[in-house]
Design an enzyme around this catalytic site. Structure first.
Site, mmCIF file in Angstrom:
data_model
loop_
_atom_site.group_PDB
_atom_site.id
_atom_site.type_symbol
_atom_site.label_atom_id
_atom_site.label_comp_id
_atom_site.label_asym_id
_atom_site.label_seq_id
_atom_site.Cartn_x
_atom_site.Cartn_y
_atom_site.Cartn_z
ATOM 1 N N ARG A 121 17.146 39.135 3.506
ATOM 2 C CA ARG A 121 17.366 39.049 4.958
ATOM 3 C C ARG A 121 18.569 38.178 5.278
ATOM 4 N NH1 ARG A 121 14.099 35.821 9.564
ATOM 5 N NH2 ARG A 121 14.592 34.196 8.102
ATOM 6 N N TYR A 149 9.409 21.640 9.821
ATOM 7 C CA TYR A 149 10.155 22.032 11.008
ATOM 8 C C TYR A 149 9.208 22.015 12.198
ATOM 9 C CZ TYR A 149 12.673 25.007 7.516
ATOM 10 O OH TYR A 149 13.318 25.521 6.439
ATOM 11 N N ARG A 201 18.823 28.587 2.701
ATOM 12 C CA ARG A 201 18.035 29.309 3.702
ATOM 13 C C ARG A 201 18.806 29.225 5.013
ATOM 14 N NH1 ARG A 201 12.258 29.834 2.294
ATOM 15 N NH2 ARG A 201 11.904 28.756 0.331
ATOM 16 N N ARG A 242 0.812 -1.218 0.000
ATOM 17 C CA ARG A 242 0.000 0.000 0.000
ATOM 18 C C ARG A 242 0.846 1.269 0.000
ATOM 19 N NH1 ARG A 242 -2.879 -0.686 5.432
ATOM 20 N NH2 ARG A 242 -0.782 -1.435 5.844
ATOM 21 N N GLU A 298 15.087 37.252 16.919
ATOM 22 C CA GLU A 298 15.706 36.463 15.856
ATOM 23 C C GLU A 298 17.105 36.990 15.563
ATOM 24 O OE1 GLU A 298 13.851 36.492 12.024
ATOM 25 O OE2 GLU A 298 13.834 38.654 11.915
ATOM 26 N N GLN A 344 5.300 25.253 17.625
ATOM 27 C CA GLN A 344 5.061 25.782 16.280
ATOM 28 C C GLN A 344 5.547 24.751 15.263
ATOM 29 O OE1 GLN A 344 6.083 29.972 15.740
ATOM 30 N NE2 GLN A 344 7.273 29.401 13.957
ATOM 31 N N HIS A 369 19.682 30.620 10.799
ATOM 32 C CA HIS A 369 18.782 31.312 11.721
ATOM 33 C C HIS A 369 18.830 30.719 13.131
ATOM 34 C CE1 HIS A 369 16.346 31.514 7.779
ATOM 35 N NE2 HIS A 369 17.093 32.587 7.855
#
Length: 186
Positions: free
Chosen positions: A170, A135, A62, A26, A146, A49, A65
């Site tokens: 950014r 994430y 990316r 399946r 941040e 989150q 951070h």
């Protein structure tokens, strides 16, 4: 036997998470997160989150951070489609691996995730077009807390596998590390 297994990585507190993948005619099933299993392994993670990203072009970067205290966060990163080169940088003041980085190749269906503790910067490079990540974060996003590191910083000397493409304004504006950067105190 647990459906989740943790593997220690070279940076203190950084783990690769292996998911047991069940497959039959399946298709496939894997438990991507289990608070009880992580707590039993000594790595409790309360999710505040969940974020989802798609990087359309191979080479896209990316990051890097992180959030400063009191909003530092742990992250659990899983690749849902394509492949990425996922990077963690230790920014914890006083850590024996301060400003060291480690990267893991994550690919959709490989049954692996990366578990970053608070005090780590995170970034990735898409190794395929349409790379998709999920994430899970232990803290709410707080823009006033941040921070970021330059993906080009010679002090970090991250060996990105592809030429860097599509860096956001950014992310491109993150400064190079100065001698005054002492890291974050958790």
């Amino acid at each position: 036997m647990s459906d989740l297994r943790l593997h220690e990585l070279p940076l203190v507190g950084l783990f690769a998470l292996e998911h047991k993948v069940h497959g039959d005619e399946r298709g496939r099933f894997a438990r991507l997160f289990c608070a009880g299993s992580l707590a039993a392994c000594g790595q409790p993670l309360a999710i505040r989150q969940i974020n989802h990203s798609i990087s359309r072009q191979r080479g896209t970067v990316r990051g890097l951070h992180f959030q400063r205290p009191p909003h530092s966060e742990a992250k659990l990163i899983t690749c849902l489609r394509g492949a990425v080169w996922d990077v963690a940088v230790d920014v914890r003041a006083g850590s024996p691996t301060f400003l060291h980085w480690h990267a893991e190749h994550l690919e959709a269906g490989d049954g692996r995730s990366l578990l970053l503790p608070p005090g780590f910067a995170h970034g990735f490079q898409a190794l395929s077009d349409d790379a998709e990540l999920l994430y899970l974060h232990s803290a709410d996003y707080s823009p006033e807390y941040e921070a970021g590191l330059s993906v080009h910083d010679p002090r970090l000397a991250i060996a990105w596998p592809l030429p860097i493409e599509n860096l956001s304004p950014r992310d491109a504006s993150h400064p190079l590390l100065s001698d005054q950067f002492q890291g974050v105190r958790l």
